[in-house]
Design an enzyme around this catalytic site. Structure first.
Site, short mmCIF file in Angstrom:
data_model
loop_
_atom_site.label_atom_id
_atom_site.label_comp_id
_atom_site.label_asym_id
_atom_site.label_seq_id
_atom_site.Cartn_x
_atom_site.Cartn_y
_atom_site.Cartn_z
N ASP A 193 -8.28 -0.28 -0.57
CA ASP A 193 -8.22 0.93 -1.25
C ASP A 193 -7.20 0.82 -2.20
OD1 ASP A 193 -8.65 0.60 1.71
OD2 ASP A 193 -8.52 2.68 2.25
N GLY A 247 -16.02 -0.30 -0.97
CA GLY A 247 -16.45 0.64 -2.11
C GLY A 247 -15.36 0.76 -2.89
N HIS A 289 0.75 -1.22 -0.06
CA HIS A 289 0.08 -0.03 -0.13
C HIS A 289 0.88 1.24 -0.01
CE1 HIS A 289 -3.58 2.02 0.28
NE2 HIS A 289 -3.47 2.65 1.20
N LYS A 290 1.87 1.23 0.81
CA LYS A 290 2.86 2.30 0.81
C LYS A 290 4.17 1.89 1.48
CE LYS A 290 -0.77 5.70 2.27
NZ LYS A 290 -1.25 6.75 3.10
#
Length: 391
Positions: free
Chosen positions: A156, A230, A145-146
């Site tokens: 995400d 989402g 992710h990072k």
């Protein structure tokens, strides 16, 4: 008999006119009123390169293209023009941070480059694309992710990186085998975050099992955060725009999308038509109906039905969700400006102070109105709703 002043008549006419406008236009106009310059979107105090601009900016550009009004495009292009110098360098961006969030704004930048042909934008796009070449990965090949979140894949991150990566492959005419790398990102994160007891996907996965939030056996986060789902849902429908129709593994993405759609339908609140902050615990103490995930799910279902990725029966779920957003989250001020209420401001895992990803944690983060992570998907969902339902 009392007569209205000229000013009163004008104000009434303006109000009547604004109320006849599409919801997407009304929301965009409200945002431009609140934020005269695009760098101010999402409550920013100073200009920065951030994924929220890529999300809401893309919505503004889609609106501009849909209704043929250049002012929405110009509003966003003023931001990219300020953020990127003639050498293609992006203010506040550093490749060495290996933050996958920072790739998201590349999606709107492709469209802006198409329309303006400013060479500095292509240089910036190439720099963002180059980040992918050296971005650190899990042992099986999933993007971290990072850099500061080693060996972690978050739902995400699929929205932030995968559609941009696939679009670069298509536009740059890169080797087609790279599409397999894009598809693998979804396969990896779906396999690692899926919860068979609920049919949903948990927020993240830690390959190292070193994080306190991670299950020591599975590496999974403990909860199903609505907005994380989402992001994942939108990533699936958006990446399919760039995966070739004849690709042998394209159906694997559509299969995952169908599983996601089933979960969205199953956990839709039957009273309001929208979705909960902690998705599978609707009605539990402290949980609340949340606008950003509701807008994301509605957008996903509308786009998926439009392209025949999922059964047309899901259209009723999307229609109920959209009406639920209007009924539960849209507030109109006396001056006619729209507000999107009940938005979770932010949520994550780890970091400082440390976020454990518990049920109570997801309910503790601030709730605010007009968060870009809800406004952007609401505008995009509104465009699709008008196209599909009101055609």
């Amino acid at each position: 008999m009392k007569t209205l002043s000229t000013l009163s008549v004008c104000l009434l006419l303006i109000a009547a006119c604004s109320h006849s406008q599409p919801w997407a236009v009304r929301m965009a106009e409200a945002e431009m009123t609140r934020n005269p310059e695009a760098w101010q979107l999402d409550f920013q105090k100073k200009p920065k390169w951030d994924y929220t601009f890529g999300l809401e900016g893309l919505a503004f550009i889609q609106l501009s293209e849909k209704i043929g009004d250049a002012k929405y495009f110009d509003y966003i292009e003023a931001y990219t023009d300020m953020m990127i110098n003639e050498a293609g360098e992006i203010k506040t961006y550093k490749t060495s941070n290996y933050n996958i969030d920072h790739l998201n704004s590349g999606k709107m930048l492709w469209i802006i480059y198409d329309k303006t042909q400013k060479e500095k934008y292509k240089k910036a796009l190439d720099m963002l694309r180059d980040q992918i070449n050296t971005h650190p990965r899990t042992n099986e090949g999933g993007f971290w992710h990072k850099a500061r979140y080693p060996y972690q894949m978050w739902l995400d991150g699929l929205y932030m990186g995968a559609p941009f990566y696939a679009e670069c492959i298509q536009r740059n005419q890169e080797p087609e085998e790279l599409y397999d790398d894009v598809i693998d990102q979804f396969i990896f994160v779906a396999r690692r975050t899926f919860d068979p007891t609920t049919g949903l996907y948990r927020h993240a996965w830690d390959e190292s099992r070193e994080q306190a939030w991670a299950d020591p056996e599975t590496g999974q986060a403990s909860e199903v955060w609505g907005r994380a789902m989402g992001w994942f849902a939108m990533a699936l429908v958006d990446v399919l725009d760039f995966i070739p129709l004849e690709h042998s593994r394209r159906d694997s993405l559509i299969n995952i999308l169908n599983t996601v759609a089933q979960g969205i339908k199953q956990y839709q609140d039957q009273t309001t038509g929208v979705w909960w902050q902690v998705m599978d615990k609707g009605g539990d103490e402290g949980n609340y109906l949340e606008a950003t995930c509701s807008a994301m799910f509605t957008y996903t279902l509308l786009k998926a039905v439009k392209h025949n990725y999922i059964n047309n029966a899901y259209l009723s779920v999307a229609k109920t969700g959209y009406q639920g957003i209007l009924d539960n989250f849209i507030e109109v001020e006396g001056n006619g400006l729209l507000n999107l209420t009940q938005c979770c401001a932010v949520a994550g895992l780890g970091g400082e102070p440390y976020r454990m990803g518990t049920y109570d944690y997801y309910l503790s983060e601030p709730i605010r109105s007009n968060d870009a992570k809800g406004v952007g998907p609401f505008i995009m969902a509104s465009i699709l709703y008008d196209e599909i339902i009101k055609k």
